[in-house]
Design an enzyme around this catalytic site. Structure first.
Site, PDB file in Angstrom:
ATOM      1  N   ASP A  49       0.838  -1.205   0.000  1.00 49.58           N
ATOM      2  CA  ASP A  49       0.000   0.000   0.000  1.00 49.58           C
ATOM      3  C   ASP A  49       0.869   1.250   0.000  1.00 49.58           C
ATOM      4  O   ASP A  49       1.812   1.365   0.797  1.00 49.58           O
ATOM      5  CB  ASP A  49      -0.891   0.020   1.246  1.00 49.58           C
ATOM      6  CG  ASP A  49      -1.827   1.231   1.267  1.00 49.58           C
ATOM      7  OD1 ASP A  49      -2.824   1.222   0.523  1.00 49.58           O
ATOM      8  OD2 ASP A  49      -1.539   2.198   2.004  1.00 49.58           O
ATOM      9  N   TYR A  54       2.449  10.402  -0.641  1.00 45.92           N
ATOM     10  CA  TYR A  54       3.495  10.044   0.326  1.00 45.92           C
ATOM     11  C   TYR A  54       4.841  10.525  -0.205  1.00 45.92           C
ATOM     12  O   TYR A  54       5.253  10.181  -1.323  1.00 45.92           O
ATOM     13  CB  TYR A  54       3.554   8.530   0.580  1.00 45.92           C
ATOM     14  CG  TYR A  54       2.336   7.944   1.275  1.00 45.92           C
ATOM     15  CD1 TYR A  54       1.349   8.752   1.835  1.00 45.92           C
ATOM     16  CD2 TYR A  54       2.165   6.568   1.382  1.00 45.92           C
ATOM     17  CE1 TYR A  54       0.231   8.201   2.476  1.00 45.92           C
ATOM     18  CE2 TYR A  54       1.059   6.015   2.018  1.00 45.92           C
ATOM     19  CZ  TYR A  54       0.100   6.842   2.549  1.00 45.92           C
ATOM     20  OH  TYR A  54      -1.011   6.294   3.165  1.00 45.92           O
ATOM     21  N   SER A 152     -11.075   5.685   1.608  1.00 44.53           N
ATOM     22  CA  SER A 152     -10.346   5.736   2.882  1.00 44.53           C
ATOM     23  C   SER A 152     -10.966   6.796   3.787  1.00 44.53           C
ATOM     24  O   SER A 152     -11.176   7.930   3.346  1.00 44.53           O
ATOM     25  CB  SER A 152      -8.878   6.079   2.615  1.00 44.53           C
ATOM     26  OG  SER A 152      -8.169   6.271   3.820  1.00 44.53           O
ATOM     27  N   ALA A 209      -0.797   1.612  16.101  1.00 45.55           N
ATOM     28  CA  ALA A 209      -0.843   3.011  16.555  1.00 45.55           C
ATOM     29  C   ALA A 209       0.521   3.669  16.335  1.00 45.55           C
ATOM     30  O   ALA A 209       1.093   4.288  17.238  1.00 45.55           O
ATOM     31  CB  ALA A 209      -1.308   3.114  17.999  1.00 45.55           C
ATOM     32  N   GLY A 285       3.549  -0.721   8.795  1.00 43.60           N
ATOM     33  CA  GLY A 285       4.734   0.007   8.350  1.00 43.60           C
ATOM     34  C   GLY A 285       5.978  -0.546   9.021  1.00 43.60           C
ATOM     35  O   GLY A 285       5.904  -1.289   9.994  1.00 43.60           O
ATOM     36  N   GLN A 291      11.903  -5.428  11.620  1.00 43.40           N
ATOM     37  CA  GLN A 291      10.525  -5.194  12.096  1.00 43.40           C
ATOM     38  C   GLN A 291       9.545  -5.979  11.240  1.00 43.40           C
ATOM     39  O   GLN A 291       8.584  -6.571  11.749  1.00 43.40           O
ATOM     40  CB  GLN A 291      10.184  -3.706  12.039  1.00 43.40           C
ATOM     41  CG  GLN A 291      10.940  -2.855  13.054  1.00 43.40           C
ATOM     42  CD  GLN A 291      10.644  -1.369  12.884  1.00 43.40           C
ATOM     43  OE1 GLN A 291      10.157  -0.934  11.838  1.00 43.40           O
ATOM     44  NE2 GLN A 291      10.956  -0.579  13.895  1.00 43.40           N
ATOM     45  N   GLU A 294       9.586  -9.570  12.203  1.00 40.71           N
ATOM     46  CA  GLU A 294       8.900  -9.783  13.496  1.00 40.71           C
ATOM     47  C   GLU A 294       7.377  -9.682  13.309  1.00 40.71           C
ATOM     48  O   GLU A 294       6.629 -10.529  13.779  1.00 40.71           O
ATOM     49  CB  GLU A 294       9.367  -8.713  14.489  1.00 40.71           C
ATOM     50  CG  GLU A 294       8.682  -8.773  15.841  1.00 40.71           C
ATOM     51  CD  GLU A 294       9.261  -7.754  16.825  1.00 40.71           C
ATOM     52  OE1 GLU A 294      10.485  -7.767  17.068  1.00 40.71           O
ATOM     53  OE2 GLU A 294       8.473  -6.930  17.335  1.00 40.71           O
TER      54      GLU A 294
HETATM   55  P1  NDP Z   1       1.985   1.001  12.131  1.00 41.92           P
HETATM   56  O1  NDP Z   1       1.012   1.261  13.205  1.00 41.92           O
HETATM   57  O2  NDP Z   1       2.230  -0.391  11.694  1.00 41.92           O
HETATM   58  O3  NDP Z   1       3.365   1.700  12.529  1.00 41.92           O
HETATM   59  C1  NDP Z   1       4.533   1.382  11.826  1.00 41.92           C
HETATM   60  C2  NDP Z   1       5.732   1.973  12.512  1.00 41.92           C
HETATM   61  O4  NDP Z   1       5.899   1.403  13.810  1.00 41.92           O
HETATM   62  C3  NDP Z   1       6.994   1.624  11.742  1.00 41.92           C
HETATM   63  O5  NDP Z   1       7.274   2.521  10.700  1.00 41.92           O
HETATM   64  C4  NDP Z   1       8.044   1.644  12.842  1.00 41.92           C
HETATM   65  O6  NDP Z   1       8.415   3.005  13.102  1.00 41.92           O
HETATM   66  C5  NDP Z   1       7.269   1.086  14.038  1.00 41.92           C
HETATM   67  N1  NDP Z   1       7.379  -0.379  14.116  1.00 41.92           N
HETATM   68  C6  NDP Z   1       6.981  -1.281  13.184  1.00 41.92           C
HETATM   69  N2  NDP Z   1       7.213  -2.524  13.608  1.00 41.92           N
HETATM   70  C7  NDP Z   1       7.759  -2.418  14.830  1.00 41.92           C
HETATM   71  C8  NDP Z   1       8.201  -3.379  15.754  1.00 41.92           C
HETATM   72  N3  NDP Z   1       8.124  -4.679  15.518  1.00 41.92           N
HETATM   73  N4  NDP Z   1       8.709  -2.922  16.937  1.00 41.92           N
HETATM   74  C9  NDP Z   1       8.796  -1.607  17.192  1.00 41.92           C
HETATM   75  N5  NDP Z   1       8.401  -0.653  16.342  1.00 41.92           N
HETATM   76  C10 NDP Z   1       7.867  -1.056  15.154  1.00 41.92           C
HETATM   77  O7  NDP Z   1       1.486   1.701  10.816  1.00 41.92           O
HETATM   78  P2  NDP Z   1       1.785   3.079  10.038  1.00 41.92           P
HETATM   79  O8  NDP Z   1       1.390   4.229  10.868  1.00 41.92           O
HETATM   80  O9  NDP Z   1       3.154   3.037   9.490  1.00 41.92           O
HETATM   81  O10 NDP Z   1       0.756   2.928   8.855  1.00 41.92           O
HETATM   82  C11 NDP Z   1       0.818   1.755   8.043  1.00 41.92           C
HETATM   83  C12 NDP Z   1       0.330   2.025   6.664  1.00 41.92           C
HETATM   84  O11 NDP Z   1      -1.030   2.452   6.686  1.00 41.92           O
HETATM   85  C13 NDP Z   1       1.040   3.159   5.928  1.00 41.92           C
HETATM   86  O12 NDP Z   1       2.288   2.786   5.409  1.00 41.92           O
HETATM   87  C14 NDP Z   1       0.043   3.445   4.843  1.00 41.92           C
HETATM   88  O13 NDP Z   1       0.139   2.442   3.850  1.00 41.92           O
HETATM   89  C15 NDP Z   1      -1.277   3.317   5.584  1.00 41.92           C
HETATM   90  N6  NDP Z   1      -1.777   4.617   6.073  1.00 41.92           N
HETATM   91  C16 NDP Z   1      -2.912   5.126   5.497  1.00 41.92           C
HETATM   92  C17 NDP Z   1      -3.459   6.304   5.885  1.00 41.92           C
HETATM   93  C18 NDP Z   1      -4.692   6.796   5.236  1.00 41.92           C
HETATM   94  O14 NDP Z   1      -5.079   7.956   5.443  1.00 41.92           O
HETATM   95  N7  NDP Z   1      -5.357   6.007   4.442  1.00 41.92           N
HETATM   96  C19 NDP Z   1      -2.835   7.138   6.945  1.00 41.92           C
HETATM   97  C20 NDP Z   1      -1.672   6.515   7.524  1.00 41.92           C
HETATM   98  C21 NDP Z   1      -1.188   5.294   7.109  1.00 41.92           C
HETATM   99  P3  NDP Z   1       9.811   3.420  13.786  1.00 41.92           P
HETATM  100  O15 NDP Z   1      10.755   2.270  13.703  1.00 41.92           O
HETATM  101  O16 NDP Z   1      10.261   4.606  13.006  1.00 41.92           O
HETATM  102  O17 NDP Z   1       9.447   3.786  15.197  1.00 41.92           O
END
Ligand code: NDP
Length: 334
Positions: A49, A54, A152, A209, A285, A291, A294
């Site tokens: 996605d 972005y 969305s 989150a 993400g 990550q 995991e």
């Molecule tokens: P998540 O809630 O999955 O957060 C992902 C973030 O959490 C990562 O980038 C990383 O950030 C951290 N993370 C991931 N895995 C782990 C782990 N195992 N342990 C610790 N930290 C971890 O989702 P996102 O907020 O990234 O959103 C996911 C997707 O949803 C986006 O990529 C997009 O495709 C979609 N989206 C859509 C929206 C919309 O309006 N339609 C709005 C927002 C997102 P870090 O390591 O930097 O801390």
């Protein structure tokens, strides 16, 4: 990796999708982005996605390049239209026929693909007649540039109105992409029941989150380095509301529940959304490949009912459920 159907369509998608908001073309270098995509593919993820907006178009370019050598038929690619890419002119935002037609062409060019599997209205556009939007999407489908259409952050009434017009135009909306996690549950009272009635699935964003449910942000402790909370490219701003001491303390109450199941808290968070009604996939993400490796272990996990109830109890004071919080901008502000 398990597959699920997207809405009442024949399209199968992986129950964990790799999403590249805030990371590709922004927080992480391109080689790390490519390693994350590789880790996703190696773990069996075939659904990806992204969105035109972005990193101002760069996220689509990085994803397209990372997937360039893959067999196209073995991938399901989702992108979106609504927010502007590049100049913020009067016709560069929203769901007018002009912006949708120009938007799909721009996305395909940046992804270097002939079609996307799912084209999504990134928000509801209050300024464009819904008939115009739906008829433009119908033409995108007929042109073969997108195979399916989703939306969305639309509320229940917008989903009903959109689906009725789509069916008149000879296609169906298959999905809605809302924020959904054990903490943010505003779709439960209205959007999920409407979607079940309409044959649409939720493809849910920020299931962790934004990383908060991984448990790595500890109350009263410094923010971990190299995390979204310290990302100066934009992450820091988007996550800040979750970095509240009460929320972080309640999240820590999930640790013994995860331990009991032999899961990491990140995996518990993803398994939680996948277990809820009407969810087709969790858009997860990652800022590094470890990550991804995991997180994919959440696929196929079943959380017993008593532990689902224990999660509710632990998070209760921090859970948001107000359906009125599903909102799109009142005007097309960029
Ligand atoms: P998540 O809630 O999955 O957060 C992902 C973030 O959490 C990562 O980038 C990383 O950030 C951290 N993370 C991931 N895995 C782990 C782990 N195992 N342990 C610790 N930290 C971890 O989702 P996102 O907020 O990234 O959103 C996911 C997707 O949803 C986006 O990529 C997009 O495709 C979609 N989206 C859509 C929206 C919309 O309006 N339609 C709005 C927002 C997102 P870090 O390591 O930097 O801390």
């Amino acid at each position: 990796m398990e597959y699920r159907y997207l809405g009442r369509s024949g399209l199968k998608i992986t129950e964990i999708t790799y999403g590249n908001w805030l990371t590709h073309g922004s927080q992480v270098e391109n080689d790390v982005a490519t390693s994350c995509v590789r880790a996703a593919l190696d773990a069996g993820i075939t659904t990806f996605d992204t969105a035109d907006a972005y990193a101002n178009g760069a996220a689509e370019e990085v994803l397209g390049a990372a997937l360039a050598s893959e067999r196209r038929e073995s991938l399901e690619i989702f992108t979106k239209v609504y927010w502007p890419v590049g100049p913020k002119g009067p016709n560069d935002t929203g769901l007018s026929r002009k912006h949708i037609m120009e938007g799909i062409n721009g996305s395909l060019r940046r992804l270097n693909m002939d079609y996307v599997d799912l084209y999504q209205a990134h928000r509801y556009d209050h300024e464009t007649p819904l008939e115009e939007t739906i008829s433009a999407f119908a033409d995108v489908v007929r042109s073969g540039k997108a195979l399916y259409i989703g939306v969305s952050e639309w509320n229940a009434q917008q989903l009903r109105d959109g689906q009725a017009l789509a069916r008149e135009a000879g296609f169906s909306l298959v999905s809605n992409q809302p924020q959904y996690s054990a903490l943010w549950r505003v779709i439960e009272p209205e959007v999920v029941p409407a979607s079940l009635e309409l044959g649409m699935s939720q493809v849910v964003w920020s299931p962790m989150a934004q990383g908060v449910l991984s448990g790595k942000y500890l109350p009263g402790q410094p923010l971990p380095a190299d995390s979204r909370a310290t990302d100066e490219h934009g992450g820091k701003n988007t996550i800040k509301d979750y970095l509240d001491e009460d929320i972080l303390s309640n999240v820590q109450k999930l640790r013994p529940i995860a331990d009991e199941l032999g899961l990491k808290m990140s995996q518990l968070a993803i398994a939680w959304v996948l277990q809820n009604e009407n969810v087709a996939t969790a858009l997860v993400g990652a800022s590094r490949p470890e990550q991804v490796t995991e997180n994919v272990k959440a696929s196929g996990v079943k959380i017993p009912a008593e532990l689902m109830a224990a999660i509710d109890t632990a998070l209760a004071p921090s859970i948001i459920k107000d359906p009125a919080l599903t909102v799109s901008p009142p005007t097309r502000v960029a």
